[in-house]
Write a protein that holds these residues in place. Structure first.
Motif, mmCIF file in Angstrom:
data_model
loop_
_atom_site.group_PDB
_atom_site.id
_atom_site.type_symbol
_atom_site.label_atom_id
_atom_site.label_comp_id
_atom_site.label_asym_id
_atom_site.label_seq_id
_atom_site.Cartn_x
_atom_site.Cartn_y
_atom_site.Cartn_z
ATOM 1 N N ALA A 182 -29.209 -1.327 17.990
ATOM 2 C CA ALA A 182 -30.600 -1.067 17.627
ATOM 3 C C ALA A 182 -30.996 -1.893 16.418
ATOM 4 N N GLY A 183 -30.016 -2.239 15.561
ATOM 5 C CA GLY A 183 -30.297 -3.014 14.364
ATOM 6 C C GLY A 183 -30.777 -4.417 14.683
ATOM 7 N N ARG A 184 -31.603 -4.950 13.797
ATOM 8 C CA ARG A 184 -32.153 -6.291 13.995
ATOM 9 C C ARG A 184 -31.165 -7.367 13.610
ATOM 10 N N GLY A 185 -30.448 -7.173 12.496
ATOM 11 C CA GLY A 185 -29.541 -8.212 12.045
ATOM 12 C C GLY A 185 -28.478 -7.678 11.117
ATOM 13 N N VAL A 186 -27.450 -8.504 10.874
ATOM 14 C CA VAL A 186 -26.366 -8.144 9.976
ATOM 15 C C VAL A 186 -26.144 -9.287 9.001
ATOM 16 N N ILE A 187 -26.227 -8.965 7.708
ATOM 17 C CA ILE A 187 -25.946 -9.907 6.637
ATOM 18 C C ILE A 187 -24.552 -9.612 6.110
ATOM 19 N N VAL A 188 -23.727 -10.646 5.975
ATOM 20 C CA VAL A 188 -22.417 -10.482 5.341
ATOM 21 C C VAL A 188 -22.387 -11.401 4.124
ATOM 22 N N THR A 189 -21.840 -10.910 3.017
ATOM 23 C CA THR A 189 -21.890 -11.674 1.769
ATOM 24 C C THR A 189 -20.674 -11.360 0.911
ATOM 25 N N ALA A 190 -20.308 -12.324 0.064
ATOM 26 C CA ALA A 190 -19.143 -12.188 -0.805
ATOM 27 C C ALA A 190 -19.350 -13.082 -2.018
ATOM 28 N N PRO A 191 -18.538 -12.897 -3.083
ATOM 29 C CA PRO A 191 -18.654 -13.785 -4.253
ATOM 30 C C PRO A 191 -18.361 -15.231 -3.865
ATOM 31 N N GLY A 192 -18.953 -16.152 -4.612
ATOM 32 C CA GLY A 192 -18.712 -17.567 -4.364
ATOM 33 C C GLY A 192 -17.258 -17.937 -4.583
ATOM 34 N N ASP A 193 -16.809 -18.951 -3.831
ATOM 35 C CA ASP A 193 -15.411 -19.367 -3.904
ATOM 36 C C ASP A 193 -15.243 -20.823 -4.318
ATOM 37 N N LYS A 194 -16.345 -21.450 -4.738
ATOM 38 C CA LYS A 194 -16.281 -22.832 -5.213
ATOM 39 C C LYS A 194 -17.110 -22.967 -6.479
ATOM 40 N N THR A 195 -16.778 -23.958 -7.291
ATOM 41 C CA THR A 195 -17.513 -24.190 -8.530
ATOM 42 C C THR A 195 -18.995 -24.393 -8.234
ATOM 43 N N GLY A 196 -19.829 -23.667 -8.961
ATOM 44 C CA GLY A 196 -21.272 -23.783 -8.788
ATOM 45 C C GLY A 196 -21.868 -22.853 -7.765
ATOM 46 N N LEU A 197 -21.034 -22.095 -7.036
ATOM 47 C CA LEU A 197 -21.538 -21.134 -6.059
ATOM 48 C C LEU A 197 -21.306 -19.716 -6.558
ATOM 49 N N ASP A 198 -22.360 -18.914 -6.595
ATOM 50 C CA ASP A 198 -22.236 -17.519 -7.019
ATOM 51 C C ASP A 198 -22.016 -16.577 -5.850
ATOM 52 N N MET A 199 -22.399 -17.006 -4.643
ATOM 53 C CA MET A 199 -22.283 -16.122 -3.480
ATOM 54 C C MET A 199 -22.177 -16.954 -2.216
ATOM 55 N N VAL A 200 -21.505 -16.408 -1.236
ATOM 56 C CA VAL A 200 -21.399 -17.004 0.096
ATOM 57 C C VAL A 200 -21.863 -15.949 1.092
ATOM 58 N N SER A 201 -22.743 -16.322 2.014
ATOM 59 C CA SER A 201 -23.342 -15.337 2.924
ATOM 60 C C SER A 201 -23.534 -15.938 4.305
ATOM 61 N N ARG A 202 -23.714 -15.037 5.293
ATOM 62 C CA ARG A 202 -24.094 -15.421 6.656
ATOM 63 C C ARG A 202 -25.032 -14.353 7.208
ATOM 64 N N PHE A 203 -25.790 -14.714 8.274
ATOM 65 C CA PHE A 203 -26.787 -13.805 8.835
ATOM 66 C C PHE A 203 -26.751 -13.911 10.351
ATOM 67 N N PHE A 204 -26.417 -12.782 11.000
ATOM 68 C CA PHE A 204 -26.301 -12.713 12.451
ATOM 69 C C PHE A 204 -27.467 -11.890 13.010
ATOM 70 N N VAL A 205 -28.238 -12.483 13.936
ATOM 71 C CA VAL A 205 -29.409 -11.776 14.479
ATOM 72 C C VAL A 205 -29.559 -11.990 15.991
ATOM 73 N N PRO A 206 -28.524 -11.720 16.776
ATOM 74 C CA PRO A 206 -28.645 -11.925 18.223
ATOM 75 C C PRO A 206 -29.675 -11.026 18.883
ATOM 76 N N ALA A 207 -30.026 -9.904 18.245
ATOM 77 C CA ALA A 207 -31.003 -8.989 18.835
ATOM 78 C C ALA A 207 -32.387 -9.613 18.960
ATOM 79 N N ILE A 208 -32.670 -10.672 18.172
ATOM 80 C CA ILE A 208 -33.978 -11.338 18.286
ATOM 81 C C ILE A 208 -33.815 -12.793 18.729
#
Length: 275
Positions: A182-208
């Motif tokens: 029923a959900g529209r999308g799923v965001i997954v996120t974590a702290p950055g793993d490289k210099t200059g990155l504060d966060m790493v994320s992805r967005f899955f939205v097969p429902a739309i």
């Protein structure tokens, strides 16, 4: 059959390199077409979003009205297609000012030139804690997040926070399962793993109709305030770890989020539709 032609541009957004970032179609209009025609054009383009905009009249606060369509539905907010639209407005439509105002379902948005980049001013997307269902957890590969939330403005968007960027980068969701939720999308996120990155994320939205969005402005209005609060800083840099990938520089300003990125022209031409 009588036909009409419309200009179309395809822009790679949130990147300074062709074939990277997130591709969006942009179709400037002089007046709105019927909604079903807009949806059919977006379906034919088969990109995560197609943006359409028309000029506002002199009595309105904005310069253009803007709308966004995935291949299957209209959405209330889209960052990369707004960046792409601003790129077209600034570079191909003779717009003289350095700031364009866009009326949308999410209120007035602005896009301003900043050297080779464009800075979007978008509404912050608050979240609230909520457990993830076993079905979603299984679809994400069974790796349990350290925290879980939903987006208040879209209470079907799930946010899963992990403590290791490798879990986010290596995730291989079962899109057939996520697409049935029923959900529209799923965001997954974590702290950055490289210099200059504060966060790493992805967005899955097969429902739309989008298995994975390559680089998402809206999503960064969710995750940037979260990581800014956790890190105690107003500006954070996010990397969206899709196959194409893209960097988004985010600055939190109260209830607004400034998203900075570049864009590259891939295609310009005409589409032909019934008059």
């Amino acid at each position: 059959m009588t036909t009409q032609t419309l200009p179309i541009y395809q822009i790679d957004a949130f990147t300074d390199l062709l074939f990277a970032g997130n591709p969006a179609a942009v179709v400037p209009l002089t007046q709105w077409l019927p909604d079903d025609v807009l949806q059919k054009i977006a379906m034919e383009n088969n990109l995560s979003e197609t943006a359409f905009f028309v000029p506002c009249d002199n009595s309105e606060e904005a310069d253009f009205h803007i709308r966004w369509f995935t291949p299957t539905v209209e959405v209330p907010l889209c960052g990369h297609a707004t960046l792409a639209s601003a790129f077209v407005i600034f570079n191909h439509l003779g717009f003289q000012r350095d700031l364009v105002k866009l009326q949308s379902q999410s209120g007035i948005l602005t896009a301003g030139r900043d050297g080779d980049a464009i800075v979007l001013n978008f509404p912050r997307q608050p979240i609230t804690a909520q457990a993830i269902s076993d079905e979603v957890l299984t679809a994400l590969g069974g790796v349990k997040p350290v925290e879980a939330y939903v987006v208040l403005s879209r209470d079907t968007d799930i946010v899963a926070v992990y403590d290791d960027a490798a879990a986010v980068r290596g995730m291989k969701p079962d899109m057939s399962v996520l697409g049935r939720l029923a959900g529209r999308g799923v965001i997954v996120t974590a702290p950055g793993d490289k210099t200059g990155l504060d966060m790493v994320s992805r967005f899955f939205v097969p429902a739309i109709g989008i298995n994975e969005d390559p680089v998402t402005g809206y999503m960064h209005c969710v995750v940037a305030p979260y990581w800014a609060d956790r890190l105690g800083q107003a500006e954070v840099v996010g990397y969206q770890a899709s196959a194409r990938g893209g960097v988004v520089v985010c600055k939190i300003d109260g209830e607004r989020v400034h998203l900075k990125g570049e864009a590259v022209l891939y295609l310009k031409g005409e589409i032909v539709i019934p008059a």
